[in-house]
Motif scaffolding. Structure first.
Motif, PDB file in Angstrom:
ATOM      1  N   ARG A   1     188.555  21.278   2.579  1.00  0.00           N
ATOM      2  CA  ARG A   1     187.965  21.001   3.520  1.00  0.00           C
ATOM      3  C   ARG A   1     186.759  19.782   3.632  1.00  0.00           C
ATOM      4  O   ARG A   1     186.500  20.009   4.787  1.00  0.00           O
ATOM      5  CB  ARG A   1     187.804  22.668   4.757  1.00  0.00           C
ATOM      6  CG  ARG A   1     188.662  22.703   4.752  1.00  0.00           C
ATOM      7  CD  ARG A   1     189.219  24.024   6.180  1.00  0.00           C
ATOM      8  NE  ARG A   1     190.455  24.652   5.852  1.00  0.00           N
ATOM      9  CZ  ARG A   1     190.364  25.561   6.937  1.00  0.00           C
ATOM     10  NH1 ARG A   1     189.898  25.540   7.016  1.00  0.00           N
ATOM     11  NH2 ARG A   1     191.948  26.449   7.066  1.00  0.00           N
TER      12      ARG A   1
ATOM     13  N   ASP B   1     194.468  16.424   8.799  1.00  0.00           N
ATOM     14  CA  ASP B   1     194.172  15.439   6.855  1.00  0.00           C
ATOM     15  C   ASP B   1     193.391  14.971   7.070  1.00  0.00           C
ATOM     16  O   ASP B   1     194.020  12.949   7.791  1.00  0.00           O
ATOM     17  CB  ASP B   1     194.773  16.600   6.946  1.00  0.00           C
ATOM     18  CG  ASP B   1     194.811  15.487   4.430  1.00  0.00           C
ATOM     19  OD1 ASP B   1     195.043  15.058   3.936  1.00  0.00           O
ATOM     20  OD2 ASP B   1     194.470  17.221   3.944  1.00  0.00           O
TER      21      ASP B   1
ATOM     22  N   ASN C   1     188.045  15.880   5.864  1.00  0.00           N
ATOM     23  CA  ASN C   1     188.443  16.583   5.813  1.00  0.00           C
ATOM     24  C   ASN C   1     187.723  17.355   6.664  1.00  0.00           C
ATOM     25  O   ASN C   1     185.875  16.892   6.638  1.00  0.00           O
ATOM     26  CB  ASN C   1     189.123  17.146   4.912  1.00  0.00           C
ATOM     27  CG  ASN C   1     190.441  16.700   4.928  1.00  0.00           C
ATOM     28  OD1 ASN C   1     191.117  16.136   5.805  1.00  0.00           O
ATOM     29  ND2 ASN C   1     190.702  17.254   3.810  1.00  0.00           N
TER      30      ASN C   1
END
Length: 86
Positions: free
Chosen positions: A35, A64, A86
């Motif tokens: 992430r 994404d 992200n």
């Protein structure tokens, strides 16, 4: 006449630029986490270029960086470095 038509089509068609240099999966956080990664798309030539940072939609719950579609190429063609995060 046919040659003129082909010449006209050639002149109005977009010129295909070189694919940008791509650096995928660069981390910007510690510890390494999917992430907290980004992809960088840069024109093949140039220094000290302007940068565009793209953050995908999804309300911080979905989406994404891979959903950039043709955005990196469009910006790299104009001399920008494109960063998807992200």
């Amino acid at each position: 006449m046919r040659i003129l038509t082909l010449l006209a089509l050639f002149l109005v068609s977009p010129i295909l630029a070189a694919e940008p240099k791509v650096h995928r999966g660069l981390t910007y956080g510690d510890p390494k986490n999917e992430r907290q990664m980004l992809d960088v798309y840069a024109p093949t030539e140039g220094k000290k270029l302007p940068v565009v940072i793209w953050i995908h939609g999804g309300g911080w719950k979905a989406g994404d960086k891979a959903s950039v579609q043709k955005k990196p190429l469009a910006f790299a063609d104009k001399g920008f470095v494109f960063i998807a995060t992200n």
